[in-house]
Design a protein around this motif. Structure first.
Motif, PDB file in Angstrom:
ATOM      1  N   TRP A  54       4.620 -13.775 -19.107  1.00  0.00           N
ATOM      2  CA  TRP A  54       3.559 -12.815 -18.841  1.00  0.00           C
ATOM      3  C   TRP A  54       2.493 -13.408 -17.925  1.00  0.00           C
ATOM      4  O   TRP A  54       2.112 -12.805 -16.931  1.00  0.00           O
ATOM      5  CB  TRP A  54       2.957 -12.341 -20.163  1.00  0.00           C
ATOM      6  CG  TRP A  54       1.812 -11.439 -19.987  1.00  0.00           C
ATOM      7  CD1 TRP A  54       1.838 -10.122 -19.587  1.00  0.00           C
ATOM      8  CD2 TRP A  54       0.441 -11.766 -20.158  1.00  0.00           C
ATOM      9  NE1 TRP A  54       0.576  -9.622 -19.515  1.00  0.00           N
ATOM     10  CE2 TRP A  54      -0.311 -10.617 -19.862  1.00  0.00           C
ATOM     11  CE3 TRP A  54      -0.223 -12.923 -20.545  1.00  0.00           C
ATOM     12  CZ2 TRP A  54      -1.688 -10.585 -19.938  1.00  0.00           C
ATOM     13  CZ3 TRP A  54      -1.599 -12.892 -20.621  1.00  0.00           C
ATOM     14  CH2 TRP A  54      -2.316 -11.739 -20.323  1.00  0.00           C
ATOM     15  N   THR A  56       8.196  -8.112 -16.942  1.00  0.00           N
ATOM     16  CA  THR A  56       7.321  -8.132 -18.111  1.00  0.00           C
ATOM     17  C   THR A  56       7.702  -7.027 -19.096  1.00  0.00           C
ATOM     18  O   THR A  56       7.718  -7.254 -20.307  1.00  0.00           O
ATOM     19  CB  THR A  56       5.846  -7.989 -17.674  1.00  0.00           C
ATOM     20  OG1 THR A  56       5.541  -9.056 -16.791  1.00  0.00           O
ATOM     21  CG2 THR A  56       4.914  -8.044 -18.863  1.00  0.00           C
ATOM     22  N   VAL A  87       7.461 -15.755 -23.897  1.00  0.00           N
ATOM     23  CA  VAL A  87       6.764 -14.525 -23.518  1.00  0.00           C
ATOM     24  C   VAL A  87       5.396 -14.848 -22.936  1.00  0.00           C
ATOM     25  O   VAL A  87       4.994 -14.267 -21.924  1.00  0.00           O
ATOM     26  CB  VAL A  87       6.645 -13.556 -24.718  1.00  0.00           C
ATOM     27  CG1 VAL A  87       5.666 -12.435 -24.419  1.00  0.00           C
ATOM     28  CG2 VAL A  87       7.992 -12.967 -25.047  1.00  0.00           C
ATOM     29  N   TRP A  94       8.821  -7.800 -22.922  1.00  0.00           N
ATOM     30  CA  TRP A  94       8.119  -7.237 -24.081  1.00  0.00           C
ATOM     31  C   TRP A  94       9.041  -6.350 -24.902  1.00  0.00           C
ATOM     32  O   TRP A  94       8.894  -6.264 -26.124  1.00  0.00           O
ATOM     33  CB  TRP A  94       6.876  -6.479 -23.634  1.00  0.00           C
ATOM     34  CG  TRP A  94       5.767  -7.430 -23.373  1.00  0.00           C
ATOM     35  CD1 TRP A  94       5.274  -7.819 -22.160  1.00  0.00           C
ATOM     36  CD2 TRP A  94       5.047  -8.179 -24.352  1.00  0.00           C
ATOM     37  NE1 TRP A  94       4.290  -8.756 -22.326  1.00  0.00           N
ATOM     38  CE2 TRP A  94       4.124  -8.988 -23.674  1.00  0.00           C
ATOM     39  CE3 TRP A  94       5.083  -8.246 -25.740  1.00  0.00           C
ATOM     40  CZ2 TRP A  94       3.254  -9.843 -24.317  1.00  0.00           C
ATOM     41  CZ3 TRP A  94       4.211  -9.097 -26.385  1.00  0.00           C
ATOM     42  CH2 TRP A  94       3.308  -9.876 -25.682  1.00  0.00           C
TER      43      TRP A  94
END
Length: 172
Positions: free
Chosen positions: A148, A36, A144, A40
């Motif tokens: 996530w 993650t 994403v 990010w």
């Protein structure tokens, strides 16, 4: 009756209460955290590029304010796509398997980020440049969101029951 009972067992959480291997749970949680964080990082590299590069290279205008706002609007597109990606990839994870879908999202965001880096600018391909940039940003946001949400779910599913909230917080 026996087949429905065995069917319920196969769709339950992969870990039964009290049978969780804490070392495996820690490895899964650490992998979710690292994955993650890297995703990010890729996603927020776009923020810097939107502020410094995209306004001049993809959103050419006589008014610098319009160029800047157009560039920053691509940030919004990515954030709007995130929850949609969570829904799409969450459903796929339930059907296909979370590990497979997690790998798809991780590879997907890396691929899309690379394509954004290779995208020709407005002077080279005209109006197709900002259109492709927005399309890639949507794909990046979807990936994403899927990564996530998948990382959180896989961390929770492999965590000891008493520590599930703590493990769920790690990818955050």
């Amino acid at each position: 009756m026996a087949s429905s009972a065995s069917n319920a067992t196969t769709t339950a959480s992969p870990q039964l209460p009290g049978v969780v291997d804490e070392s495996v749970a820690k490895k899964v949680a650490l992998a979710a955290l690292v994955g993650t964080a890297l995703e990010w990082y890729d996603f927020f590299l776009f923020t810097t590029a939107a502020a410094l590069v995209f306004n001049a290279q993809y959103f050419v205008s006589q008014d610098p304010f319009v160029s800047a706002m157009s560039s920053f609007a691509t940030l919004a597109v990515g954030f709007v796509a995130r929850p949609i990606g969570g829904f799409i990839f969450g459903a796929l994870g339930d059907k296909v398997g979370r590990k497979k879908i997690l790998m798809v999202t991780i590879v997907g965001i890396g691929l899309v980020t690379g394509l954004i880096g290779l995208l020709p600018n407005y002077m080279t391909i005209g109006v197709a440049a900002p259109i492709l940039l927005v399309a890639l940003r949507i794909l990046q946001g979807l990936a994403v969101g899927g990564e996530w949400s998948g990382a959180v779910i896989i961390a929770v599913e492999n965590a000891p029951v008493a520590k599930r909230a703590r493990y769920a917080a790690l990818p955050q």
